[in-house]
Design a protein around this motif. Sequence first.
Motif, PDB file in Angstrom:
ATOM      1  N   GLU A   1      -0.561  -4.662  -7.467  1.00 27.73           N
ATOM      2  CA  GLU A   1      -1.386  -3.340  -7.208  1.00 27.73           C
ATOM      3  C   GLU A   1      -1.722  -3.226  -5.855  1.00 27.73           C
ATOM      4  O   GLU A   1      -2.507  -2.345  -5.386  1.00 27.73           O
ATOM      5  CB  GLU A   1      -3.026  -3.813  -7.846  1.00 27.73           C
ATOM      6  N   ALA A   2      -1.086  -3.864  -4.908  1.00 27.90           N
ATOM      7  CA  ALA A   2      -1.388  -3.729  -3.472  1.00 27.90           C
ATOM      8  C   ALA A   2      -0.662  -2.251  -3.228  1.00 27.90           C
ATOM      9  O   ALA A   2       0.150  -1.924  -3.722  1.00 27.90           O
ATOM     10  CB  ALA A   2      -0.621  -4.458  -2.576  1.00 27.90           C
ATOM     11  N   ASP A   3      -1.352  -1.599  -2.086  1.00 26.61           N
ATOM     12  CA  ASP A   3      -0.982  -0.435  -1.778  1.00 26.61           C
ATOM     13  C   ASP A   3       0.217  -0.300  -0.492  1.00 26.61           C
ATOM     14  O   ASP A   3       1.018   0.434  -0.286  1.00 26.61           O
ATOM     15  CB  ASP A   3      -2.057   0.682  -1.096  1.00 26.61           C
ATOM     16  N   LEU A   4       0.113  -1.765  -0.075  1.00 23.86           N
ATOM     17  CA  LEU A   4       1.083  -2.005   1.007  1.00 23.86           C
ATOM     18  C   LEU A   4       1.605  -3.336   1.116  1.00 23.86           C
ATOM     19  O   LEU A   4       0.579  -4.160   1.199  1.00 23.86           O
ATOM     20  CB  LEU A   4       0.199  -1.517   2.234  1.00 23.86           C
ATOM     21  N   VAL A   5       2.760  -3.732   1.187  1.00 22.67           N
ATOM     22  CA  VAL A   5       3.049  -4.935   1.546  1.00 22.67           C
ATOM     23  C   VAL A   5       3.963  -5.001   2.965  1.00 22.67           C
ATOM     24  O   VAL A   5       4.872  -4.268   3.097  1.00 22.67           O
ATOM     25  CB  VAL A   5       3.968  -5.483   0.195  1.00 22.67           C
TER      26      VAL A   5
END
Lengths: 444, 511
Positions: free
Chosen positions: A292-296
């Motif tokens: 669910e992260a927007d950015l890795v």
Amino acid sequence: MRVVIVGAGEVGRTIAHNLEQSHDVVVIDRDPTIIEEVTYSHDVLAIQGDGTERTTLVEAGVERADLVIACTDHDEANVVICGTAKTVSDAFTIARVRQRTLLETWEGSQGAFGVDFMVCTDLLTARAITRITDLPATQDVDTFVGGLVRMAEFEIDAESPVAGSTVHEADQYDSLTFAGVFREEELIVATGETVLQAGDRVVVIGSSSSVTEFARDIVPAMADNGNEIVIVGASEIGFQAAREFEEHGYQPRLIEQDHDRARTVAEKLPNTMVLESDATDVEFLAREHIDEADLVIAALDGDEKNLLVSLLARRLGVGRTVAVIENLEYAELFETVGVDVAINPREETSEEIVRFTRADHTEKVAMLEHDRAEVIEFEVTSESVLAGTPIVEAVTDLPDGVVIGAISRRGELITPRGGTVVQPGDHIVVFVDAAVLEAVIEAI
Amino acid sequence: MRRHVHVDWRAGLSLVGTLLVLLSVSFVVPILVALVYGGTDLWVFVTAMVVTAGFGVLLRQLESEPEPGAREAFLVVALTWLFAAVFGALPYVLAGNGAVAQPINALFESMSGFTTTGATVMDDISFDTHSRSIMMWRQLTQWLGGMGIIVLAVAILSQMAVGGAQLMKAETPGPGVSKLTPHIAETARVLWIAYVALTVVYITLLYSLHLLGYAPNMDLYNAIAHGFTTLPTGGFSPEARSMEAFSPLVQWLVIPFMFAAGVNFVLWWYVISGNARSLLRDNEFRLYLGATSVLTVVTTVVLFVSALETPQTGQIGGNLEQSARYAAFQIASLINSTGYANMDFDAWSGPAKGLLLFAMFIGGSTGSTGGGIKVLRWLVILKSLRREVFTTIHPEAVRPVRMNGRALDEDAIRGIYAFTLLYVVIFFAGVGLFALDAARVGLDLELLDVISASIATLGNIGPGLAEVTGPMGGYGEFPVSSKLLMIGFMWIGRLELFPVLVLLTKAYWTD
């Protein structure tokens, strides 16, 4: 200008490559094989020796040098090189360091260690990461004229409302200039008739708010929730990036496999949730809802690991991935296989250093698409071809491949249009095709 | 096979001797009081002084140049308190008045003084039975015990250099020593300046109230006597009714000073040096302030709604000023182990006494003169428990426990758990032993008497919550065996358990 570069690693060589045409460059390195290689591949004088020794510097003619750049891989050596150079020369000294603590000491007392300008590699990279992530769908972002002007590069995808329209149609923003479009390998300098296609990377220059607004419009879905950030790897860059995010009010998550390192960074990062785990453990990723992260951000040691992590994140459905890469040659490959942004610390470093070597009136440089184009900021002097003439006329005296992106007059932002007259003392931000860079700098 | 003893006990004892010589100097105060008031006890203190100094000199013969290490530090600290209590008991025995003339009672009173406990076995606290100089000595023992004879001595014995730091570590209550300056002697001096400065300000304020007519009972003798027992969180008073003997204005003034005595003295030093912000930023201080405030407010409400009525003060329930004053005073007094009373709180309702019992388990701050488990330990326990809950949800999370922004070492946290658990175990053991001992001699005690006898001596608080141990009662009724156990409790409680307990291990002596 005579420039002495100590350390012929990737940074040193990139800088040398940038300067060899217009300056007298001397490169010093301890490794004879590298010296041999530099001698035949670059138009510079290469000297084998230890740059921390005064005799070596004297041999390189440091007394006559205007600029000494210490960019070996050792922080302490770089600081000592600058200090040593100062004992025999008035040259402007630049030191590259990795430790932020050295930078903090230097910032607290300008001129400490005999260093006139200090570039902290890992911090620069961390800042580049945070700058990029500040805006959704951004590939590169930089600020100019003390933050008044912002430059950003966006990728247009098929669903974007501007896909298929011309620049003229897309330009509905008060203070935004479309500077250029990268289409696969090609660079197109934007005109009103240029059609924006899906897959293009478009470069815009303008006020912060208009750039943000534009970003929202072209990728509306991501506008509101771009703040769930996961950093993989507590390398120095990963750690500094977490710290930068903390300073911008984010609460990132940081995944680190090594027990001791995880503990160390957890102690230093009060607003970061540090997780001790293998970032490729799918069960763990599911439990912590990494998908669910927007950015890795992949900041492990080793390009391959970063690629793996980025691809895995992509597959889980993460919005965007940023990978830190050591090997510059991988950059395009990474971006081809699906990593959204590849960041190279050395590139960031040489970029920062090169801006000091430009003609005096150049104040800031941003390199785009791995040096295929640059955005530069400079103060207009009375000798400039731009001074006193409307932009439409002035541009005819400049080579093709230049776009005037923004003008700042006494702290006010002026959006450049055909009729705008540039005055001496204005700060202008221009987009320049790397092929015509030298000619443009000469003219302005 | 005979095992070799690895502790340099000669050096340790020799150092204890030096400290006894220093202690003997303090007999000058009661001697002066005796001279001023024309008391008959002059010879008592001169004798005590000579005996103490003589024994000290004898001990010093054991080793001419003692160099105490970390091990000897425990021995020195533990024995110094024991010996100080023994020699400090001499005047009570020599004077031969009242219950404290019995040796065990005298030792109890003296240990209670030096450990700043404030529990008393005196059956009659009045100048009819005891001379003013004896009472002043009783007050003075608390002031000396407050910051620790060792810290005082370290300031003087600068030749102890590194050994001094180890002594201070063994003595200073709570985990960790804050070295304010490179030289340990300098740090000790700095802390003592803060201690003395606060004492002097306090005595001046008390006596000013008297001079201004707001405190008829607070004459110079009383002002100094209470000055000696407030800042060390002692709780002895030459008045039988403790602070009840003074006007409400005095009681209000005492409250902030009792509170101040429970704050880390390092913070007071910062405040004196003009850096008041570090006080408000300190996590421990904030919890201490918060706990005191919340308990005070709740207790005020409980007293306000109660039907409490006393012959001296009339109706307390329904009277906001009185409810607030009694609540604030007793909470401030019991939370950090001072032990003053401004009324017989044994008469309070069950819920109100429950709140006081809760306060007794909190304790003062580290680096203060307060006893008990201490605020910092509770803070660390609360924070690490919160972490446990968090890591149950996120098993991979790495979460250091932070104190004032700094991550705490996991070993330190384990140590705090161990201490607190041990403290509670000893407390319960005390409850059982006091109950058994009372049953043995047929003494009828309430449950609260046994509970408070254990916590009030181990936590160096002094008065308990029931009839015998209560503020207007006295520990004199307990059998001798119980008193001996209490002396031990006060001793190990003051030194935070470990310096005494390690002496009981085989490993300490032989490894």
